[in-house]
Motif scaffolding. Structure first.
Motif, short mmCIF file in Angstrom:
data_model
loop_
_atom_site.label_atom_id
_atom_site.label_comp_id
_atom_site.label_asym_id
_atom_site.label_seq_id
_atom_site.Cartn_x
_atom_site.Cartn_y
_atom_site.Cartn_z
N ASP A 179 1.02 -1.28 -0.06
CA ASP A 179 0.15 0.04 -0.13
C ASP A 179 0.80 1.37 -0.01
O ASP A 179 0.40 2.12 -0.74
CB ASP A 179 -0.83 -0.09 0.97
N LEU A 180 2.01 1.50 0.43
CA LEU A 180 2.82 2.35 0.83
C LEU A 180 3.50 2.67 -0.54
O LEU A 180 3.59 3.81 -1.21
CB LEU A 180 3.92 2.21 1.81
N ARG A 181 4.05 1.76 -1.32
CA ARG A 181 4.65 2.04 -2.71
C ARG A 181 3.66 2.74 -3.54
O ARG A 181 3.77 3.45 -4.17
CB ARG A 181 5.03 0.57 -3.09
N LEU A 182 2.37 2.21 -3.33
CA LEU A 182 1.21 2.76 -4.11
C LEU A 182 0.75 4.25 -3.78
O LEU A 182 0.88 5.09 -4.54
CB LEU A 182 0.01 1.98 -4.09
N ALA A 183 0.86 4.42 -2.51
CA ALA A 183 0.56 5.84 -1.93
C ALA A 183 1.79 6.79 -2.28
O ALA A 183 1.40 7.85 -2.62
CB ALA A 183 0.54 5.78 -0.42
N LEU A 184 3.07 6.52 -2.28
CA LEU A 184 4.17 7.16 -2.51
C LEU A 184 4.19 7.51 -4.10
O LEU A 184 4.52 8.73 -4.53
CB LEU A 184 5.29 6.43 -2.59
N ALA A 185 3.82 6.55 -4.98
CA ALA A 185 3.39 6.64 -6.32
C ALA A 185 2.48 7.93 -6.79
O ALA A 185 2.63 8.81 -7.48
CB ALA A 185 3.41 5.40 -7.06
N ARG A 186 1.46 7.75 -5.95
CA ARG A 186 0.27 8.69 -6.25
C ARG A 186 0.62 9.98 -5.71
O ARG A 186 0.25 11.13 -6.30
CB ARG A 186 -0.83 8.13 -5.63
#
Length: 341
Positions: A179-186
């Motif tokens: 979830d963090l990798r997705l949040a950082l990308a967003r």
């Protein structure tokens, strides 16, 4: 590599020396490091699972010690490995003095998310590391899984302008890392994520790679059960690896050097400079980096040069230790771990 036969418990107990070494600074909440040194036919080995670890974890550490002292290690493919400096969760004003102990400082790992501290403390510490090391240095941060996804996103957004090589174990679980990798990308935050505890303390160390939870993996010899097992996990994960240590003596650090030296590809400096955090060691010439490197030759020499005087000076007596039984506590723990091998 062939499987190393497990020595009898009596042989291990006869080979065991329990010591307690002082640290220069508080690290992982402790000011002293308790270690069991084991003399095997292939050299000295170290068994030092942290006192709060369960017996199943301690057994993996013991398997690594048995491989080191009684087995054969994979041959190296390089003569030396690069090493980072390690900065505990110190006040920013103490960073420069600590870094002065390191011979070369091209890479630094900075502890963040310490209990009782604020994000502002982390930002100040990391900025001071950047000031001391200069714009060309590589800086990585390690949260030991202490942040939630929201807190990690906010913290890494605040730290990213300093320039980060990666963030090590920012969240505790594999799902949170995904979830963090997705949040950082967003959020447009360009900070790679490394998995440490989600590999070395996991029932399935390859889950991180399967689920795309990290950009690279941090591996330690002892928690994974030895050099050969760590090499298998790295190969199967298919991700860049950083070899790190667990606040080891020079004997334990030597195994990390042998793992890093055996990797077919090594893209990052390794976290094997923690010898500088010890105020005393068990060898006459502690295994600390020279010009930012640790050589295989020095590592192998460390495993043959444990100082009997140090074993005596720092020996834990029967009445010392986490439950006031000290050396006895460690020997009983060794017996429990041995039963699980």
């Amino acid at each position: 590599m062939p499987t190393t036969p497990t020595p009898d418990l009596d042989e291990l107990l006869a080979a065991a020396h329990v010591v307690r070494l002082p640290l220069r600074v508080r690290f992982r909440g402790v000011t002293q490091r308790e270690v069991v040194l084991l003399r095997g036919p292939q050299g000295w080995a170290e068994w030092a699972p942290f006192t709060e670890y369960a017996d199943a974890d301690a057994a993996r550490w013991l398997a690594a010690a048995v491989e080191a002292g009684w087995g054969l290690l994979p041959p190296p493919v390089r003569e030396s490995v690069g090493v980072n400096a390690t900065v505990p969760a110190l006040p920013a004003r103490e960073v420069e003095g600590l870094l002065a102990r390191y011979d070369a400082r091209r890479t630094a790992k900075v502890k963040v998310a310490e209990a009782g501290q604020e994000l502002a403390d982390d930002v100040a510490r990391v900025r001071e590391v950047r000031r001391v090391l200069g714009p060309g240095a590589r800086i990585r941060v390690d949260a030991n899984g202490a942040w939630s996804v929201a807190d990690a996103t906010r913290a890494l957004a605040a730290l990213a302008p300093v320039g980060l090589e990666y963030a090590e174990q920012p969240c505790a679980t594999v799902t949170e890392l995904v979830d963090l990798r997705l949040a950082l990308a967003r959020a447009g935050v360009d900070v790679p994520v490394a998995a440490d505890e989600s590999v070395r303390r996991a029932q399935d160390p390859l889950e991180v790679a399967r689920r795309g939870a990290a950009d690279l993996v941090v591996v330690k010899v002892a928690p994974l059960g030895g050099v050969a097992r760590a090499l298998e996990i790295i190969d199967q994960a298919g991700l860049p690896a950083v070899v790190s240590s667990a606040l080891d003596t020079s004997v334990g650090l030597a195994l990390g050097v042998r793992l890093a030296a055996a990797l077919p590809v090594l893209e990052h400096d390794c976290g094997l400079g923690t010898g500088a955090l010890l105020a005393a060691d068990v060898v006459p010439a502690p295994l600390v980096p020279a010009a930012g490197e640790l050589s295989v030759t020095r590592a192998d020499a460390a495993r043959e040069s444990v100082d009997p005087a140090a074993l005596t000076a720092y020996r834990m007596g029967a009445g010392d230790g986490p439950d006031a039984s000290g050396g006895t506590w460690w020997r009983e723990r060794l017996a429990r771990a041995h039963a699980l091998l």
